[in-house]
Design an enzyme around this catalytic site. Structure first.
Site, mmCIF file in Angstrom:
data_model
loop_
_atom_site.group_PDB
_atom_site.id
_atom_site.type_symbol
_atom_site.label_atom_id
_atom_site.label_comp_id
_atom_site.label_asym_id
_atom_site.label_seq_id
_atom_site.Cartn_x
_atom_site.Cartn_y
_atom_site.Cartn_z
ATOM 1 N N GLU A 52 0.906 -1.099 -0.049
ATOM 2 C CA GLU A 52 0.485 -0.026 0.181
ATOM 3 C C GLU A 52 0.959 1.621 -0.069
ATOM 4 O O GLU A 52 0.774 1.805 -0.290
ATOM 5 C CB GLU A 52 -0.740 -0.178 1.162
ATOM 6 C CG GLU A 52 -2.354 -1.116 1.426
ATOM 7 C CD GLU A 52 -1.861 -2.710 1.453
ATOM 8 O OE1 GLU A 52 -0.512 -2.827 1.865
ATOM 9 O OE2 GLU A 52 -2.390 -3.061 1.947
ATOM 10 N N PHE A 114 -10.667 -7.159 15.083
ATOM 11 C CA PHE A 114 -9.998 -8.076 13.577
ATOM 12 C C PHE A 114 -9.558 -6.167 12.311
ATOM 13 O O PHE A 114 -10.112 -5.793 12.071
ATOM 14 C CB PHE A 114 -9.891 -9.164 12.826
ATOM 15 C CG PHE A 114 -9.242 -9.767 11.876
ATOM 16 C CD1 PHE A 114 -8.066 -9.862 12.624
ATOM 17 C CD2 PHE A 114 -9.123 -9.883 10.306
ATOM 18 C CE1 PHE A 114 -7.396 -10.309 11.822
ATOM 19 C CE2 PHE A 114 -8.929 -9.663 9.358
ATOM 20 C CZ PHE A 114 -7.053 -10.513 10.035
ATOM 21 N N GLN A 115 -8.695 -6.011 12.773
ATOM 22 C CA GLN A 115 -7.774 -5.101 11.762
ATOM 23 C C GLN A 115 -8.208 -4.111 11.887
ATOM 24 O O GLN A 115 -8.600 -3.393 11.165
ATOM 25 C CB GLN A 115 -7.997 -5.554 9.822
ATOM 26 C CG GLN A 115 -6.867 -6.341 9.921
ATOM 27 C CD GLN A 115 -7.295 -7.595 8.409
ATOM 28 O OE1 GLN A 115 -8.192 -6.843 6.992
ATOM 29 N NE2 GLN A 115 -5.989 -7.949 8.132
ATOM 30 N N LYS A 164 -17.352 -0.407 6.805
ATOM 31 C CA LYS A 164 -17.308 -1.716 6.081
ATOM 32 C C LYS A 164 -19.227 -1.539 6.004
ATOM 33 O O LYS A 164 -19.305 -1.516 4.423
ATOM 34 C CB LYS A 164 -17.281 -2.985 5.954
ATOM 35 C CG LYS A 164 -17.317 -4.481 4.981
ATOM 36 C CD LYS A 164 -16.641 -5.303 5.932
ATOM 37 C CE LYS A 164 -17.001 -6.610 4.642
ATOM 38 N NZ LYS A 164 -15.775 -7.536 5.197
ATOM 39 N N MET A 467 24.202 8.420 1.297
ATOM 40 C CA MET A 467 24.327 9.321 1.303
ATOM 41 C C MET A 467 24.643 9.503 3.202
ATOM 42 O O MET A 467 25.157 10.282 3.954
ATOM 43 C CB MET A 467 22.885 10.239 1.670
ATOM 44 C CG MET A 467 22.825 11.418 2.341
ATOM 45 S SD MET A 467 24.569 12.318 1.077
ATOM 46 C CE MET A 467 22.958 13.248 0.223
HETATM 47 C C1 LIG Z 1 13.290 5.296 4.522
HETATM 48 C C2 LIG Z 1 13.559 6.210 4.711
HETATM 49 N N1 LIG Z 1 14.342 5.599 5.455
HETATM 50 C C3 LIG Z 1 15.810 6.000 6.239
HETATM 51 C C4 LIG Z 1 16.630 7.037 5.386
HETATM 52 C C5 LIG Z 1 17.101 7.324 5.379
HETATM 53 N N2 LIG Z 1 18.155 7.862 4.801
HETATM 54 C C6 LIG Z 1 18.991 9.147 3.732
HETATM 55 S S1 LIG Z 1 19.427 8.852 2.137
HETATM 56 C C7 LIG Z 1 19.941 7.058 2.943
HETATM 57 C C8 LIG Z 1 20.771 6.186 1.916
HETATM 58 C C9 LIG Z 1 20.732 5.893 0.876
HETATM 59 O O1 LIG Z 1 20.933 5.148 -0.007
HETATM 60 P P1 LIG Z 1 21.041 4.403 -1.204
HETATM 61 O O2 LIG Z 1 19.549 4.381 -1.896
HETATM 62 O O3 LIG Z 1 21.373 3.649 -1.196
HETATM 63 O O4 LIG Z 1 21.255 6.057 -2.438
HETATM 64 P P2 LIG Z 1 22.666 6.485 -2.630
HETATM 65 O O5 LIG Z 1 22.319 7.739 -0.817
HETATM 66 O O6 LIG Z 1 23.539 5.560 -2.444
HETATM 67 O O7 LIG Z 1 22.498 7.265 -3.737
HETATM 68 C C10 LIG Z 1 19.249 6.346 4.186
HETATM 69 C C11 LIG Z 1 18.955 5.542 4.458
HETATM 70 C C12 LIG Z 1 15.168 8.078 4.076
HETATM 71 N N3 LIG Z 1 15.801 9.040 3.915
HETATM 72 N N4 LIG Z 1 14.376 7.330 3.904
#
Ligand SMILES: Cc1ncc(C[n+]2csc(CCOP(=O)(O)OP(=O)(O)O)c2C)c(N)n1
Length: 554
Positions: A52, A114-115, A164, A467
């Site tokens: 979802e 439930f749910q 529902k 990042m």
């Molecule tokens: C749902 C979610 N969880 C954690 C983060 C924290 N976060 C920001 S950038 C990142 C790394 C992203 O890694 P990747 O998808 O491999 O992309 P890259 O930075 O290597 O281009 C994370 C874990 C986030 N922004 N969103």
């Protein structure tokens, strides 16, 4: 003429009435009456997602690309809670999404049935409005109202929770006679426009900063006219990218944490900032106390609560970006800013000097641009690749860069791109993700295959949550805690889903692989194996001033 129909049919009919043509959803117990009615409304195309969260992101992508409401559907409990990240994403980025959730029947509410989940309570802070429909007689009005609220003024998500038994309840239904009229948008007073025009005339170092409001408000021509009449250089925030032509001589680029040095320097030296449809968030301003220390701010925004919220404002103008900017152009005297532009140009740096070698983001993005003749929509995930794309892709058309700016939601790109494709059938759509974010919603490849959605998938594989690894390198003594990330063989994975997959390890293979993927009639995946420890430069440390970037060693 009144007919007696069930709540489920009222829901379908009001959606059809409003011109909704696609829904992204996933069925379950509490929403079954709606799914039972749905096949009788062939104009409502239902896209069965694999989670979802993807339904909400796809509805968001559809909304951003079409300018119309995107609709998603889920059952109660886990179905509804799975929508939450997508709704929060839409809320932060002002995207008009309507979520429809099934709820347990009225007599069961409050009994931990439930749910059963209080999704209205859960989504209260991340929706513009939400409703628990207690009587099918109210449903038509609620749906019409929800669709209008999602789009009115500053757009945002709205949730309708329908028990529902309300879906099964039969009541009288009167089809709507004619379209609803949107409430008029606020207009700027002559006095504020004159004060803004006076500030523009008097400034020596003025800038225009544009955000998502320019895209949402279709104010491209007006912003361009203001820039060209005054010579004011234009800065586009992450969500403002593609609101101003990338290659225009007045375009400076992106500000903030990963903004170019010359852009942030310009902000720090500016004596006037005309902000249009942006909210001066912390990723743009860095340390607020040190932000634009010499600048007066003219802030134009549709949302009154944004004016003065983050930065002190000399002139606040509440109104639609297009209408206000048009009046401002007329009220502003022609001038130029040639000396100021020369000063800014003196601070320019070569792009991303740290990323050498063939497989640079520049080279990858150039291959995508060439394969699509520059006419594609790019949807990005979150991380290093997102910043590279924001800084390097040469956008030619308005609103062709779609990303999760406010919430920074990994997993956004792949499902949002499905929505973009449905909003712009026949146009190339590329979802660009990192190896982390791609793995969050890669199951949507199955949706693409089942529903025939032509989305091109690019995975920047650096073997890390890039990042976060970069932050660990800069601020945590290179302790790469839980950031190395294993990936499956993406080419085989794509093949398992029945779609072509390409792996590119050498720049010499770029044009061929990207060209073939782009030309494939359906979805296709390209994995780009990139340098593992490349960084996004420059970078303002979190909470730091825009004046103190970390720059690549040269
Ligand atoms: C749902 C979610 N969880 C954690 C983060 C924290 N976060 C920001 S950038 C990142 C790394 C992203 O890694 P990747 O998808 O491999 O992309 P890259 O930075 O290597 O281009 C994370 C874990 C986030 N922004 N969103």
């Amino acid at each position: 003429m009144t007919e007696t129909v069930s709540g489920a049919h009222i829901l379908c009919r009001t959606l059809v009435e409003a011109g909704v043509d696609v829904l992204f959803g996933y069925p379950g117990g509490a929403i079954m009456p709606f799914y039972h009615a749905l096949p009788e409304y062939p104009s409502l195309r239902h896209i069965l997602v694999r989670h979802e969260q993807a339904a909400a992101h796809a509805a968001d992508g559809y909304a951003r690309a079409s300018g119309r409401v995107g609709v998603c559907v889920a059952t109660s409990g886990p179905g509804a809670t799975n929508l939450v990240t997508g709704l929060a994403t839409a809320h932060m980025d002002s995207s008009p999404v309507v979520a429809i959730t099934g709820q347990v029947s009225r007599p069961m509410i409050g009994r931990d049935a439930f749910q059963e989940t209080d999704i209205v309570g859960i989504t209260l802070p991340i929706t513009k409005q939400n409703y628990l429909v207690q009587d099918a007689a109210e449903l038509a009005d609620v749906v019409r109202d929800a669709l209008a609220v999602a789009q009115a003024g500053r757009p945002g998500p709205v949730l309708i929770d329908i028990p529902k038994d309300v879906q099964n309840q039969k009541v009288g239904f009167v089809p709507s006679v004619g379209a609803q009229h949107a409430a008029p948008l606020p207009t700027a007073s002559d006095d504020t426009i004159r004060r803004a025009a006076d500030l523009i005339a008097a400034a020596k170092r003025p800038l225009i900063m544009v955000g998502h409001g320019v895209i949402l408000g279709n104010a491209y021509a007006e912003v361009r006219a203001l820039a060209e009449k005054t010579g004011m250089p234009v800065i586009t925030t992450l969500l403002g990218i593609s609101a101003f032509p990338e290659g225009h001589p007045l375009h400076l680029g992106m500000p903030g944490m990963h903004g170019e040095v010359h852009v942030n320097r310009a902000i720090q030296r500016a004596d006037l900032i005309v902000g249009i449809g942006l909210r001066f968030d912390d990723r743009v301003t860095g340390n607020l106390a040190a932000f634009a220390p010499h600048a007066k701010v003219v802030h134009i925004d549709l949302d009154r609560s944004e004016i003065g919220r983050n930065v002190p404002t000399a002139v606040g103008i509440v109104g639609d970006a297009r209408a206000v900017t048009r009046v401002l152009v007329a009220a502003t005297a022609a001038r130029n800013c040639d000396a100021w532009r020369a000063e800014i140009d003196g601070c320019r740096r070569p792009q991303d000097a740290s990323f050498r070698g063939g497989m640079s983001p520049e080279a990858i993005l150039a291959a995508i641009r060439d394969a699509t003749a520059g006419n594609c929509t790019i949807v990005t995930d979150v991380g290093q690749h997102q910043m590279w794309v924001a800084k390097l892709f040469p956008y030619r058309r308005p609103n062709t860069h779609i990303t999760s700016g406010g919430l920074g939601t990994m997993g956004f790109a792949v499902p949002a791109a499905m929505g973009v494709h449905l909003a712009r059938p026949g146009e190339p759509v590329w979802a660009i993700s990192g190896d982390g974010g791609f793995q969050m919603n890669m199951a949507e490849m199955a949706t693409m295959v089942q529903e025939g959605l032509t989305v091109k998938l690019a995975v920047f594989n650096n073997g890390y949550l890039g990042m976060v690894r970069q932050w660990q390198q800069f601020f945590h003594g290179k302790r790469y805690s839980s950031t190395p990330i294993w990936s499956p063989d993406y080419v085989k994975l794509a093949e398992a889903y029945g779609i072509p997959g390409y792996r590119v390890q050498d720049a010499g293979e770029l044009a061929d692989a990207v060209g073939r993927a782009n030309a494939d009639p359906g979805p296709a995946l390209v994995e780009f194996v990139i340098e593992q420890e490349a960084n996004v430069y420059p970078m303002i440390p979190p909470g730091g001033s825009l004046s103190e970037p970390i720059e690549a060693a040269v």
